[in-house]
Structures are given as structure tokens and as C-alpha cells.
Design a protein around this motif. Sequence first.
Motif, short mmCIF file in Angstrom:
data_model
loop_
_atom_site.label_atom_id
_atom_site.label_comp_id
_atom_site.label_asym_id
_atom_site.label_seq_id
_atom_site.Cartn_x
_atom_site.Cartn_y
_atom_site.Cartn_z
N ARG A 35 1.25 -1.21 -0.51
CA ARG A 35 0.27 0.00 0.19
C ARG A 35 1.04 1.35 -0.05
N VAL A 36 0.55 2.69 -0.59
CA VAL A 36 1.15 3.67 -1.13
C VAL A 36 0.59 4.58 -1.19
N LYS A 37 0.86 5.84 -0.66
CA LYS A 37 0.45 6.87 -1.26
C LYS A 37 1.28 7.95 -1.04
N VAL A 38 1.22 9.35 -1.78
CA VAL A 38 1.92 10.25 -2.18
C VAL A 38 1.61 11.49 -0.76
N LEU A 39 2.57 11.83 -0.48
CA LEU A 39 2.44 13.58 0.60
C LEU A 39 2.64 14.90 -0.07
N GLY A 40 1.92 15.39 -0.11
CA GLY A 40 2.61 16.98 -1.04
C GLY A 40 2.65 17.89 0.30
N SER A 41 1.84 18.47 -0.37
CA SER A 41 1.65 19.95 0.94
C SER A 41 0.87 19.50 2.68
N ARG A 42 0.13 18.58 2.33
CA ARG A 42 -0.91 18.15 3.24
C ARG A 42 -2.16 19.06 3.78
N HIS A 43 -2.37 19.69 2.85
CA HIS A 43 -3.32 20.97 2.99
C HIS A 43 -4.24 19.94 2.78
N CYS A 44 -4.73 18.86 2.75
CA CYS A 44 -6.35 17.98 2.21
C CYS A 44 -6.79 17.73 3.84
N PHE A 45 -7.86 18.33 4.39
CA PHE A 45 -8.85 18.26 5.72
C PHE A 45 -8.54 16.78 5.12
N ASN A 46 -8.84 15.64 4.49
CA ASN A 46 -9.67 14.51 5.59
C ASN A 46 -8.57 12.95 4.48
N ASP A 47 -8.66 12.30 5.07
CA ASP A 47 -7.93 10.60 4.55
C ASP A 47 -7.64 10.57 3.45
N ILE A 48 -7.62 11.36 2.25
CA ILE A 48 -7.59 10.94 0.92
C ILE A 48 -5.63 10.22 0.89
N ALA A 49 -4.79 11.11 1.33
CA ALA A 49 -3.61 10.89 1.73
C ALA A 49 -2.88 9.60 2.12
N ASP A 50 -3.55 9.04 3.13
CA ASP A 50 -4.23 8.14 4.64
C ASP A 50 -3.45 7.17 3.15
N THR A 51 -2.40 6.14 4.28
CA THR A 51 -2.17 4.57 3.75
C THR A 51 -1.86 3.95 5.25
N ASN A 274 -4.62 31.29 8.34
CA ASN A 274 -5.06 31.50 9.54
C ASN A 274 -4.10 30.19 11.01
N GLY A 275 -3.76 29.42 10.06
CA GLY A 275 -3.23 28.99 10.89
C GLY A 275 -4.02 27.33 11.14
N ASP A 276 -4.70 27.13 12.76
CA ASP A 276 -5.13 25.78 12.92
C ASP A 276 -6.37 26.14 12.08
N GLU A 277 -7.00 25.57 11.24
CA GLU A 277 -8.32 25.85 10.66
C GLU A 277 -8.53 23.96 9.55
N LEU A 278 -10.21 23.74 9.77
CA LEU A 278 -10.74 23.16 9.00
C LEU A 278 -11.94 23.07 7.58
N GLN A 279 -11.52 23.42 6.29
CA GLN A 279 -12.34 23.72 5.58
C GLN A 279 -13.06 22.60 5.10
N PHE A 333 -18.74 27.38 -2.90
CA PHE A 333 -18.72 27.52 -1.42
C PHE A 333 -17.61 27.52 -0.91
N HIS A 334 -16.64 27.99 -0.10
CA HIS A 334 -16.13 27.09 1.18
C HIS A 334 -16.08 28.33 2.40
N PHE A 335 -15.32 26.91 3.03
CA PHE A 335 -16.17 27.25 4.37
C PHE A 335 -14.56 26.98 5.10
N THR A 336 -14.47 27.94 5.92
CA THR A 336 -13.20 28.02 6.65
C THR A 336 -13.40 27.52 8.46
N TRP A 337 -12.75 26.25 9.10
CA TRP A 337 -14.11 26.58 9.77
C TRP A 337 -12.93 26.58 11.13
N TRP A 338 -13.89 27.07 12.62
CA TRP A 338 -12.51 27.21 13.22
C TRP A 338 -12.72 25.32 13.76
N PRO A 339 -11.08 24.96 14.63
CA PRO A 339 -10.79 23.33 14.53
C PRO A 339 -11.63 22.89 15.98
#
Length: 409
Positions: A35-51, A274-279, A333-339
Motif C-alpha cells: 500500500r502506498v500513497k503520496v504526500l504533498g503539502s498535506r493541505h487536505c483536511f480528510n484522509d485522502i492521502a493516508d495509508t 489563519n493556521g489551525d483550521e478545517l475546510q 462555496f468554501h467554508f473555513t471552520w474553527w478546528p
Amino acid sequence: MAGTNWAKNLTYRAKRLHRPRSVDEVRRIVAGSERVKVLGSRHCFNDIADTSEDHLSLDALPAEVEIDGDVVWVPGGMRYGELATHLAASGLALHNMASLPHITVVGATATGTHGSGVGNRSLSAAVAGLDLVCADGELVRLRPVDPDFPGAVVHLGALGVVTRIGLRVQPAFDVATTVHLGLGWDALLGEFDAVMSAAYSVSVFTDFDEVIQVWAKARVGDEARGELFGARPAEVPTHMLRDTGIENLTDQLGAAGPWHDRLPHFKAGFTPSNGDELQSEYFVPAEHGAAALAALRPLADKMAPLLQISEVRTIAADDLWLSPAHGADSVAFHFTWWPQQSAVEALLPDIEAALEPFGGRPHWGKLFTTEPADLDLLYPKLADFRSLARRFDPDGRFTNDFLARTIGL
């Protein structure tokens, strides 16, 4: 070990993190991994890049940029800010940029990331070629003439490891940003199309209680709209988040500058956003933009404790199978949430229900709770993509929990 994503809401599970220095090394690692996946800037907010097994970071590949006519060839680990510097030195430009220049080219295009502008397609639509290491370690070169190409560009990491990507370029241009304040809801909803087409790139920032700002980024030389339905131009540089310093923002006040220093909201040399956030983010056909915005407004009170800011943008249609703008000019429609992830995930079904009548498609790299059966309806080429992924990766080497849970791989 790979650590966490940028938002720190996810700890990756990989047993090993590899930083290959050559394409041949990438091929050996892929061929030898279960099992292998690529990490980029890690700017995804779900587990799409996890392995569960092997992570690859491509930032150690040679940073060679090759310009071939109207296409620039970029190594798999390069970020947009770095690429823009190369292009600017050659008098060239991309058609658009996302709000952050810190993200990797390959990661952004693999998930359908975008900037704004009624005439501007997503960043993925600029892709003119992919060099892809497949599950058996073989290197495949995909070009627009290949029948698989429209399915392979927005690939969610399911087809292989992109070691080099080609992007269409154009002559460099200058842009000037004007921030407008005080736009009323009646003006925005009543003149929605005119507001969103007021400049080359337009972003509306709102908390759904009020319209906070409109950022209009005009190409120098194009006719610019001076008046915006009663809104006034800001007289000092202004952040879209209240009580936040402006030092990380790109220049405003109508001061012209190079495309790569204006189209992003944030400077490449500063910590993004803004640092720590969710999107989260959802796309609807442009014809429903005003109605969808109006449908979200009743949720303002529910959103208020969690929402930092929402950004409304436009994206021109493309033909890429899993692009959120596939087949239709779109409003996002983009939402920036508190963590506060559990509270955000409890709220998302309400947002998705409000956008359901308009065909709200989620952004693949952000938080969403849309059911798999609904994703098949929203993305009509999803079944074709599953077939493509199984052909490229018959043993599921690039699959993970995200792909299994969302699209059935």
C-alpha cells in the motif's frame, strides 16, 4: 513516520516515509509496497492521502522545470509558489492560482483545486500531460490525445504516483486587486452574475450574516469595473478575517503587480491562511449560484460558532471526470471552520441538504459527509473512473480508507 496534515486534525498511519531522489527510486518503492500513497503539502483536511504502509514525499526529486512551447513540465513535489518564480523569470504565467501558493501542483490538480473567475477553469484544466508510475512500477506517459486522459487528471491518488506534470502556460500579465466593502445582500443576490464577473478573478467573503468583502482582481489592460452596486473600495489594506494582521496578504488598493503576486490571497513567504483550521467546499452549477447562496443564509446562526469565513468563487466548466466543475460553469462555496471537527461534521449534513436541490458537489480534499450513492449521482463519470482505477491498479496498491468509503475502491 509522516506525522500530521497541515491542519493537524489527522495523524497519518503510514509505517514508513520515503523521500526518493529519482524516478527510478520511486518505481522501486512502488513495486515493492503493498500500500502506498503520496504526500504533498498535506493541505487536505480528510484522509485522502493516508495509508497503512508506505508514504512517498516527492520533494527530493530534482527540481527541474522544463519549458516546451506553451507547456511547462514540473517535478512531482514542486509547489505553485516555486513554479511561479520559474515562469516569471521566463515571461510566462499560469492562467490562474489558488488562494494559497504553498500547495503542490500535483496535489492540487489531483483533487480539482481552483482559483476564481467566470472565464477561468480549475487548476486541473491546465494539465497537459502526466508521467505516472503505476502499480507494477512501470512509468506511463499520459497526454491529452489518450482516451484515458480526462479521467486521469483529477485522479485522487488512485491511479499511481505522478512524478512529472505538464501545465499549459501563457504570456505573463499584471493584476491589480481592489477590495470592496459594504455590498448589501440585495445587491449581491440581485446582481450575482454581474458581481462575480466584475473582474478577471472575484471572491466574495461572507459569514452569511453580512457580505464582508468582495475581492476583485483585474488584469491590467482589461476594462475594470469602478463601481460595484454601492460597495466602496477599501482605503487601507484589509484582511478577510476581522482583527487579523495583513502582513501575509498579497497587495491590494489597486496596485498592479505580477500575476503570481496578486492572484493568490496569501504571499508565498508567509504561513498561509489563519493556521489551525478545517475546510469544506461545495460546487453548484453557476445558474444556481444566487439561489444556493440564498439557501445557505438561514444556516448563519448554526454556522456562527464554527465559521471563521466563507468564500464564494466561480470556476469555468471542464471535461475532467472527477472535477467538481465537470460539465458546468460552477460557483463554489468554501467554508473555513474553527478546528472543532466533531461539531463541524455534525453541521455539514445541514449544509449539504441546503445545497442538494442545486447538485452540490463536494471538494475531494476537504471535509464532507456526502453519501457514496449521492456522489455517483453528482459525478456522472464516477463509475467510469472506478473502472479506470481498477485497470491501472488491479491489486489496490493505491487504495485506502478514503477511496473505499467514498467511491467504492
